[in-house]
Write a protein that holds these residues in place. Structure first.
Motif, PDB file in Angstrom:
ATOM      1  N   GLN A 192       0.851  -1.191   0.000  1.00 27.34           N
ATOM      2  CA  GLN A 192       0.000   0.000   0.000  1.00 27.34           C
ATOM      3  C   GLN A 192       0.889   1.245   0.000  1.00 27.34           C
ATOM      4  N   ASP A 193       0.717   2.039  -1.027  1.00 30.43           N
ATOM      5  CA  ASP A 193       1.531   3.229  -1.251  1.00 30.43           C
ATOM      6  C   ASP A 193       0.713   4.466  -0.886  1.00 30.43           C
ATOM      7  N   TRP A 194       1.086   5.143   0.204  1.00 33.24           N
ATOM      8  CA  TRP A 194       0.408   6.365   0.655  1.00 33.24           C
ATOM      9  C   TRP A 194       1.027   7.556  -0.084  1.00 33.24           C
ATOM     10  N   GLN A 195       0.185   8.283  -0.820  1.00 40.26           N
ATOM     11  CA  GLN A 195       0.671   9.408  -1.616  1.00 40.26           C
ATOM     12  C   GLN A 195      -0.062  10.697  -1.237  1.00 40.26           C
ATOM     13  N   TYR A 196       0.702  11.793  -1.242  1.00 42.79           N
ATOM     14  CA  TYR A 196       0.162  13.114  -0.918  1.00 42.79           C
ATOM     15  C   TYR A 196       0.308  14.031  -2.127  1.00 42.79           C
ATOM     16  N   TYR A 197      -0.726  14.837  -2.383  1.00 45.48           N
ATOM     17  CA  TYR A 197      -0.663  15.762  -3.511  1.00 45.48           C
ATOM     18  C   TYR A 197      -0.030  17.080  -3.054  1.00 45.48           C
ATOM     19  N   ASN A 199       1.589  11.554  11.105  1.00 44.98           N
ATOM     20  CA  ASN A 199       2.078  12.849  10.589  1.00 44.98           C
ATOM     21  C   ASN A 199       1.391  13.229   9.282  1.00 44.98           C
ATOM     22  N   MET A 200       0.076  13.138   9.285  1.00 40.49           N
ATOM     23  CA  MET A 200      -0.691  13.472   8.085  1.00 40.49           C
ATOM     24  C   MET A 200      -0.778  14.996   7.914  1.00 40.49           C
ATOM     25  N   GLN A 201      -0.765  15.431   6.655  1.00 42.59           N
ATOM     26  CA  GLN A 201      -0.920  16.850   6.327  1.00 42.59           C
ATOM     27  C   GLN A 201      -2.309  17.080   5.738  1.00 42.59           C
ATOM     28  N   SER A 202      -2.798  18.299   5.909  1.00 47.77           N
ATOM     29  CA  SER A 202      -4.071  18.647   5.277  1.00 47.77           C
ATOM     30  C   SER A 202      -3.912  18.620   3.763  1.00 47.77           C
ATOM     31  N   GLY A 203      -4.958  18.189   3.087  1.00 43.41           N
ATOM     32  CA  GLY A 203      -4.923  18.172   1.631  1.00 43.41           C
ATOM     33  C   GLY A 203      -5.405  16.868   1.046  1.00 43.41           C
ATOM     34  N   LYS A 204      -5.030  16.636  -0.199  1.00 43.90           N
ATOM     35  CA  LYS A 204      -5.468  15.446  -0.926  1.00 43.90           C
ATOM     36  C   LYS A 204      -4.500  14.285  -0.689  1.00 43.90           C
ATOM     37  N   TRP A 205      -5.076  13.119  -0.416  1.00 44.20           N
ATOM     38  CA  TRP A 205      -4.305  11.900  -0.225  1.00 44.20           C
ATOM     39  C   TRP A 205      -4.912  10.770  -1.049  1.00 44.20           C
ATOM     40  N   ARG A 206      -4.093   9.782  -1.360  1.00 46.68           N
ATOM     41  CA  ARG A 206      -4.593   8.577  -1.995  1.00 46.68           C
ATOM     42  C   ARG A 206      -3.690   7.403  -1.608  1.00 46.68           C
ATOM     43  N   VAL A 207      -4.279   6.212  -1.616  1.00 49.12           N
ATOM     44  CA  VAL A 207      -3.529   4.996  -1.294  1.00 49.12           C
ATOM     45  C   VAL A 207      -3.715   4.006  -2.434  1.00 49.12           C
ATOM     46  N   LEU A 251      -4.345  -2.979  -7.742  1.00 49.20           N
ATOM     47  CA  LEU A 251      -5.648  -3.541  -7.387  1.00 49.20           C
ATOM     48  C   LEU A 251      -6.689  -2.452  -7.193  1.00 49.20           C
ATOM     49  N   GLY A 252      -6.283  -1.348  -6.623  1.00 50.81           N
ATOM     50  CA  GLY A 252      -7.238  -0.276  -6.365  1.00 50.81           C
ATOM     51  C   GLY A 252      -6.551   1.011  -5.968  1.00 50.81           C
ATOM     52  N   ARG A 253      -7.310   2.103  -6.098  1.00 52.22           N
ATOM     53  CA  ARG A 253      -6.825   3.407  -5.661  1.00 52.22           C
ATOM     54  C   ARG A 253      -7.912   4.058  -4.836  1.00 52.22           C
ATOM     55  N   TYR A 254      -7.589   4.380  -3.592  1.00 50.36           N
ATOM     56  CA  TYR A 254      -8.564   4.998  -2.703  1.00 50.36           C
ATOM     57  C   TYR A 254      -8.120   6.424  -2.402  1.00 50.36           C
ATOM     58  N   GLN A 255      -8.938   7.396  -2.802  1.00 49.74           N
ATOM     59  CA  GLN A 255      -8.582   8.800  -2.617  1.00 49.74           C
ATOM     60  C   GLN A 255      -9.455   9.425  -1.533  1.00 49.74           C
ATOM     61  N   PHE A 256      -8.862  10.312  -0.749  1.00 49.17           N
ATOM     62  CA  PHE A 256      -9.595  10.968   0.329  1.00 49.17           C
ATOM     63  C   PHE A 256      -8.925  12.298   0.649  1.00 49.17           C
ATOM     64  N   ASN A 257      -9.620  13.130   1.395  1.00 41.02           N
ATOM     65  CA  ASN A 257      -9.086  14.409   1.844  1.00 41.02           C
ATOM     66  C   ASN A 257      -8.823  14.354   3.340  1.00 41.02           C
ATOM     67  N   VAL A 258      -7.807  15.085   3.781  1.00 42.79           N
ATOM     68  CA  VAL A 258      -7.487  15.196   5.205  1.00 42.79           C
ATOM     69  C   VAL A 258      -7.647  16.651   5.633  1.00 42.79           C
TER      70      VAL A 258
END
Length: 364
Positions: free
Chosen positions: A287-292, A325-333, A343-350
């Protein structure tokens, strides 16, 4: 007299078939997609595969019958059967492609696999629009090869409990070999005799194209598929259940495509994933946690977490990873296999807040 009456009846049936032919297959294709979607969700996966193998067997029998009849080795008493053979073949191949397509639809992220998904959808539609070309053996065997390749690429990993690259390659060569055996067995058919090498060339090009799709990760990692996914404040295991702590949502918030999670500065976020895989299949999931990053206008990988997956549960193997240590903004895993198939991409906002919203607990 009897022969004339039967010939008249045959012409009536043929005329009826020609008149309503355009209505038969759209109804069958729509019903087939709905039926396979339901069966994929409800009945055991091996039963679904056996059903699709049955469709492939029907397609094989139909092709063999058509060409043996055309060689004059079957009595004209079976001309009614020959009349409806293209319809049966279209139904059988459409059912194989449509049935297996459900596996590919659930097994990958539409964002990564869309070229392949779109190609299969176009092929299913073209199968209806250009159905008359099914009398052409190049089209017959090309579609048959493609359908059998799709099916074997799912069935071999499922029954052999492995997602090894070699199984996908083997699926292609097995399907090509089956077509080659059929073509040379039926080579005296009037429509095959001068086209057998062109048929094999088309099937070989399909083999090459499918491998290109696969090694560029456009083909999802069947038969793995994500059944459930979500972002939560906490996850713990209690017996056979996972207890997730989620934010209380209104009725309309439950339908949001991109949810928002509210966190305090020192809080951890958890991504929960339920993945179906065949019995006894053991593999790693990444699982790759990515921040925009808005300043760089690109997604940045913040962390990669892997865990071991053990298959066999119809509802899916449940697992999770977390990020601090999450930052505000757009995230996806991104949920991936070790070789990068998505397999999948799950996007959410923090949103970072000072006071937590109301929380509820749910069983998974």
């Amino acid at each position: 007299m009897l022969r004339e009456a039967m010939q008249t009846q045959y012409q009536k049936v043929k005329a009826f078939y020609a008149k309503y032919e355009s209505l038969f297959m759209p109804a069958l294709i729509i019903w087939g997609f709905i039926y396979h979607y339901i069966t994929f969700k409800v009945i055991p996966i091996d039963d679904v595969l056996y059903l699709v193998f049955g469709y492939l067997g029907l397609a094989t029998i139909t092709i063999v019958f058509m060409h043996i009849y055309d060689m004059g080795k079957i009595s004209e008493w079976f001309r009614y059967v020959r009349l409806f053979c293209p319809l049966v073949l279209q139904f059988a191949l459409g059912s194989v492609i449509g049935g297996v397509f459900i596996f590919y639809w659930f097994s990958g992220s539409i964002f990564a696999s869309w070229p392949f998904i779109v190609f299969v959808i176009i092929l299913i539609i073209a199968l209806e629009i250009y159905k008359h070309y099914l009398e052409n053996p190049i089209v017959q065997f090309g579609l048959y090869n493609f359908a059998s390749y799709l099916l074997l690429a799912v069935a071999l990993p499922y029954f052999l409990t492995s997602i090894d690259i070699g199984l996908f390659i083997a699926a292609g060569w097995i399907s090509f070999l089956i077509v080659a055996i059929l073509v040379f067995a039926l080579q005296k058919s009037p429509s095959i005799i001068s086209r057998k090498y062109r048929i094999l060339m088309v099937c070989f090009l399909i083999l090459v194209a499918m491998n290109i799709f696969y090694f560029y990760n456009f083909i999802p990692p069947v038969p793995l598929s994500i059944r459930d996914e979500g972002i939560y404040h906490n996850i713990s295991r209690y017996g056979n259940n996972y207890i997730v702590t989620a934010e209380a949502k209104t009725f309309w918030q439950k339908f949001s495509f991109i949810p928002t999670i509210h966190l305090t500065t020192d809080q951890v976020a958890y991504i929960y994933t339920s993945i179906y895989s065949p019995t006894n299949l053991d593999t790693d999931i990444v699982q790759d946690w990515q921040y925009y990053d808005a300043s760089q206008t690109r997604w940045i990988s913040k962390s990669k977490v892997s865990y071991h997956l053990v298959g066999g549960r119809q509802e899916g193997y449940r697992g999770y990873s977390y990020k601090s240590n999450m930052q505000s903004g757009k995230w996806r895993v991104y949920t991936e296999t070790p070789r990068g198939q998505i397999l999948g991409r799950y996007q959410f906002n923090v949103e970072i807040v000072t006071e937590m919203p109301p929380l509820v607990q749910e069983n998974k």
